[in-house]
Design a protein around this motif. Structure first.
Motif, mmCIF file in Angstrom:
data_model
loop_
_atom_site.group_PDB
_atom_site.id
_atom_site.type_symbol
_atom_site.label_atom_id
_atom_site.label_comp_id
_atom_site.label_asym_id
_atom_site.label_seq_id
_atom_site.Cartn_x
_atom_site.Cartn_y
_atom_site.Cartn_z
ATOM 1 N N SER A 27 0.850 -1.178 0.000
ATOM 2 C CA SER A 27 0.000 0.000 0.000
ATOM 3 C C SER A 27 0.888 1.231 0.000
ATOM 4 C CB SER A 27 -0.914 0.004 1.222
ATOM 5 O OG SER A 27 -0.141 0.036 2.401
ATOM 6 N N GLY A 28 0.513 2.209 -0.774
ATOM 7 C CA GLY A 28 1.293 3.429 -0.846
ATOM 8 C C GLY A 28 2.489 3.334 -1.763
ATOM 9 N N GLY A 37 7.648 0.747 -12.516
ATOM 10 C CA GLY A 37 6.625 1.146 -13.474
ATOM 11 C C GLY A 37 7.225 1.557 -14.800
ATOM 12 N N ASN A 38 8.325 2.289 -14.746
ATOM 13 C CA ASN A 38 9.011 2.686 -15.978
ATOM 14 C C ASN A 38 9.557 1.474 -16.726
ATOM 15 O OD1 ASN A 38 8.932 5.607 -16.368
ATOM 16 N ND2 ASN A 38 9.952 5.699 -14.394
ATOM 17 N N GLN A 39 10.091 0.504 -16.001
ATOM 18 C CA GLN A 39 10.610 -0.709 -16.634
ATOM 19 C C GLN A 39 9.485 -1.498 -17.292
ATOM 20 O OE1 GLN A 39 12.717 -2.609 -13.415
ATOM 21 N NE2 GLN A 39 14.546 -1.387 -13.745
ATOM 22 N N VAL A 40 8.364 -1.602 -16.613
ATOM 23 C CA VAL A 40 7.218 -2.330 -17.176
ATOM 24 C C VAL A 40 6.698 -1.604 -18.418
ATOM 25 C CG1 VAL A 40 4.838 -3.073 -16.760
ATOM 26 C CG2 VAL A 40 6.575 -3.414 -14.997
ATOM 27 N N THR A 74 -0.891 3.660 -14.551
ATOM 28 C CA THR A 74 -1.289 4.885 -13.850
ATOM 29 C C THR A 74 -1.944 4.546 -12.514
ATOM 30 O OG1 THR A 74 -3.361 5.055 -15.105
ATOM 31 C CG2 THR A 74 -1.487 6.300 -15.941
ATOM 32 N N GLN A 75 -2.613 3.404 -12.439
ATOM 33 C CA GLN A 75 -3.184 2.965 -11.165
ATOM 34 C C GLN A 75 -2.084 2.583 -10.173
ATOM 35 O OE1 GLN A 75 -5.845 -0.188 -12.351
ATOM 36 N NE2 GLN A 75 -7.494 1.229 -12.861
ATOM 37 N N MET A 76 -0.922 2.250 -10.691
ATOM 38 C CA MET A 76 0.211 1.881 -9.845
ATOM 39 C C MET A 76 1.074 3.100 -9.496
ATOM 40 S SD MET A 76 1.241 -1.713 -11.681
ATOM 41 C CE MET A 76 2.681 -1.990 -10.673
ATOM 42 N N GLU A 81 2.104 10.599 -18.711
ATOM 43 C CA GLU A 81 3.286 11.086 -19.438
ATOM 44 C C GLU A 81 4.495 10.184 -19.203
ATOM 45 O OE1 GLU A 81 5.846 14.747 -18.400
ATOM 46 O OE2 GLU A 81 4.422 15.468 -19.938
ATOM 47 N N GLU A 82 4.693 9.757 -17.954
ATOM 48 C CA GLU A 82 5.807 8.846 -17.653
ATOM 49 C C GLU A 82 5.639 7.531 -18.404
ATOM 50 O OE1 GLU A 82 6.990 10.163 -13.094
ATOM 51 O OE2 GLU A 82 5.247 8.855 -13.414
#
Length: 126
Positions: A27-28, A37-40, A74-76, A81-82
């Motif tokens: 959480s958080g 997230g960027n790698q995924v 985005t949910q993560m 944009e990222e």
């Protein structure tokens, strides 16, 4: 060169499969969540590029998959944009690698990718 690309794509797909349940339990977000997230997102761009070369998906299907991946990221915690920046970077890098291959190498790489993905996911991908 094809084996290198396929090995990295396969390793990344396994990482994604393992990472999804981990995120559901946090959480958080962890301090390195943005990096993950960027790698995924980058991996998603790479797979998008491979799918364009190897076929099997329509442009609409690829666009739908990208939209779903973007929504999930985005949910993560990744901004849209990222996601786009990382996705486009991964796609560009893989496009450049595919462009450096001959048509015969591309065909061989696509077949090997299909086989490895099928084995990794117990025959669910054909």
């Amino acid at each position: 060169m094809p084996k290198f690309i396929l090995t990295r794509l396969l390793a990344a797909s396994i990482t994604i499969a393992a990472f999804s349940p981990l995120h559901a339990q946090t959480s958080g977000g962890a301090p390195n969540m943005a990096q993950m997230g960027n790698q995924v997102a980058s991996f998603s761009g790479s797979m998008h590029a491979a799918a364009e070369v190897c076929g099997g998906y329509t442009k609409d299907q690829l666009a739908e998959m990208k939209a779903k991946q973007k929504q999930q990221m985005t949910q993560m915690g990744l901004t849209a944009e990222e996601f786009d920046t990382a996705f486009n970077a991964g796609k560009k890098k893989t496009d450049e690698r595919w462009d450096a291959m001959s048509k015969t190498e591309q065909k061989s790489a696509c077949e090997e990718l299909r086989q490895q993905m099928s084995q990794a996911f117990n025959g669910l991908i054909k």
